[in-house]
Design a protein around this motif. Sequence first.
Motif, PDB file in Angstrom:
ATOM      1  N   THR A 147      38.521  38.914  44.929  1.00 44.54           N
ATOM      2  CA  THR A 147      38.214  38.711  43.514  1.00 44.54           C
ATOM      3  C   THR A 147      37.707  39.990  42.864  1.00 44.54           C
ATOM      4  O   THR A 147      38.128  40.351  41.748  1.00 44.54           O
ATOM      5  CB  THR A 147      37.170  37.589  43.355  1.00 44.54           C
ATOM      6  N   ALA A 150      40.576  42.532  42.500  1.00 45.54           N
ATOM      7  CA  ALA A 150      41.478  42.180  41.400  1.00 45.54           C
ATOM      8  C   ALA A 150      40.835  42.453  40.048  1.00 45.54           C
ATOM      9  O   ALA A 150      41.508  42.886  39.104  1.00 45.54           O
ATOM     10  CB  ALA A 150      41.871  40.707  41.507  1.00 45.54           C
ATOM     11  N   ALA A 151      39.524  42.212  39.935  1.00 44.56           N
ATOM     12  CA  ALA A 151      38.815  42.477  38.682  1.00 44.56           C
ATOM     13  C   ALA A 151      38.731  43.969  38.408  1.00 44.56           C
ATOM     14  O   ALA A 151      38.813  44.411  37.256  1.00 44.56           O
ATOM     15  CB  ALA A 151      37.415  41.869  38.740  1.00 44.56           C
ATOM     16  N   PRO A 154      43.372  45.744  37.581  1.00 45.83           N
ATOM     17  CA  PRO A 154      44.373  44.759  37.121  1.00 45.83           C
ATOM     18  C   PRO A 154      45.812  45.161  37.427  1.00 45.83           C
ATOM     19  O   PRO A 154      46.715  44.319  37.312  1.00 45.83           O
ATOM     20  CB  PRO A 154      44.130  44.700  35.607  1.00 45.83           C
ATOM     21  N   VAL A 296      39.331  39.511  35.852  1.00 45.82           N
ATOM     22  CA  VAL A 296      40.441  38.975  36.646  1.00 45.82           C
ATOM     23  C   VAL A 296      41.430  38.320  35.693  1.00 45.82           C
ATOM     24  O   VAL A 296      41.075  37.414  34.939  1.00 45.82           O
ATOM     25  CB  VAL A 296      39.942  37.936  37.679  1.00 45.82           C
ATOM     26  N   LYS A 298      44.579  37.087  36.720  1.00 46.02           N
ATOM     27  CA  LYS A 298      45.587  36.373  37.507  1.00 46.02           C
ATOM     28  C   LYS A 298      45.189  34.896  37.635  1.00 46.02           C
ATOM     29  O   LYS A 298      44.001  34.557  37.559  1.00 46.02           O
ATOM     30  CB  LYS A 298      45.700  36.989  38.903  1.00 46.02           C
ATOM     31  N   VAL A 300      44.001  31.574  39.357  1.00 47.97           N
ATOM     32  CA  VAL A 300      43.112  31.446  40.505  1.00 47.97           C
ATOM     33  C   VAL A 300      42.940  29.980  40.895  1.00 47.97           C
ATOM     34  O   VAL A 300      42.603  29.138  40.053  1.00 47.97           O
ATOM     35  CB  VAL A 300      41.723  32.060  40.218  1.00 47.97           C
ATOM     36  N   LEU A 323      35.557  33.077  35.386  1.00 49.22           N
ATOM     37  CA  LEU A 323      36.940  33.564  35.359  1.00 49.22           C
ATOM     38  C   LEU A 323      37.576  33.347  33.980  1.00 49.22           C
ATOM     39  O   LEU A 323      38.629  32.724  33.848  1.00 49.22           O
ATOM     40  CB  LEU A 323      37.756  32.866  36.447  1.00 49.22           C
ATOM     41  N   SER A 326      41.309  34.627  33.299  1.00 48.19           N
ATOM     42  CA  SER A 326      42.430  34.092  34.075  1.00 48.19           C
ATOM     43  C   SER A 326      43.280  33.142  33.233  1.00 48.19           C
ATOM     44  O   SER A 326      42.740  32.344  32.458  1.00 48.19           O
ATOM     45  CB  SER A 326      41.890  33.350  35.305  1.00 48.19           C
TER      46      SER A 326
END
Length: 431
Positions: A147, A150-151, A154, A296, A298, A300, A323, A326
């Motif tokens: 996580t 990914a944060a 990007p 993030v 994406k 999740v 999140l 997302s």
Amino acid sequence: MDLIPKPDQVVSAASNVAHKMLYGGVADLRKMPRTLIDEGLLRQVYHYRPAGKVKEQGDPVLLVTPLAAPSICFDLRRGCSLVEHLVTGGRPTYLVEYGEVSFRDRNLGMEHWIDEVVPEAIRATSAHAGGRPVHVVGWSLGGIFMTLAAADDPSLPIASMTVVGSPFDVAKVPLMAPLRPLVKIADRPWLGGLTDGRGPVTRVYQAMGGAPKPLVRWAFQLSAAQKLVSKPLVKLQNLDDTDFLAQLEAVDNFTANMIAYPGRTFGQLYHRFFKTNDLKYGYFAFGDRRIEIKDVDKPVLVFGGATDGIAPVACVKAVVPLLTGSPEVRFEVVPGGHLGMLTGRSARETTWKFIDGWITKWSSDKSPDEAAEADAEIADAEAATAASRPAKPATSSKPSKSSKPGATDAAGIGASPTRRYGSGSSRSLAK
């Protein structure tokens, strides 16, 4: 096994005992064959070989191992292995593991995994799979590493993320609650600051270079102390159940292969996770650098284990409102404890089906038929998860004669129809 065993139960029990005595156990602990495709400092990325005549197709899946736990968490035993499930389903499957951590690695911090290990593993997986985006699945601390990586970046080629049992708010871990006040007292500097501002806990892990294997193993076992005490009786009661005994053996093998924590990383976990609980507030900082979970971008999928003592449901669910960037966040409570929710016997019909549906839903080139298949897989997982929850006891609509205004009817405790999760599952030892 019944109190007075049936003939077939006696035969099965005798067979299991004989197998244990002659071959050392009933579990098939062979690992799925794999090939090393990339490596670096405490980083080995493996590609699992396709199964038999099954053709690999679709986006790759990368399994992210947590620190201290062996990578066999994803490949526990034949018949109950997430790796085996993915490979036989034709999904290109990869795994990143870290190898043995030693005293020489004591200066490595969490940034090594967030900046180097996980991002490089994602890039290597994508490149090996022909440049396709990667579905990343992280368990426990592996989910937190994933996580934060990914944060922070990007641009990583990520198709979707699945977070399994990752503790984002340790204040909601009942096992830790009694220790937090003691730690604040115990880790104060001694003698008016004559020890360079380091309390005894800090001085011990720095001297040891981290958390050694025996300590990590003991901590994992402590989280399931009730099951550990009742284990001999449970084994006797299930002596005729080969699958149950095989699962116990596989979990014992997993626990025996715990790995040490590097010193600096352990220090960050101790001070930033346990003492100050930074992730609860949606960020993690390294000096002047700050990683925000809201970055993030994406989809999740988040799993909480119904009987998880290490990362309870509320502790894991704390990441959901963080999140905000997302496109979709889905939270599911599945049967099992910290390891069982990932690779327990019930996970085969719940967690794994959710993962199948989620990956199919967010695949880069899915067809309309595959989109419908994803919905069906998720619906099947929802049904299996609902069926695994203990039935709620019936309650009378009439108040008890002994009830006082404002009092709670004892028969209704844990049975409120407005409560999302039943309490009966926390007492289950059979899953």
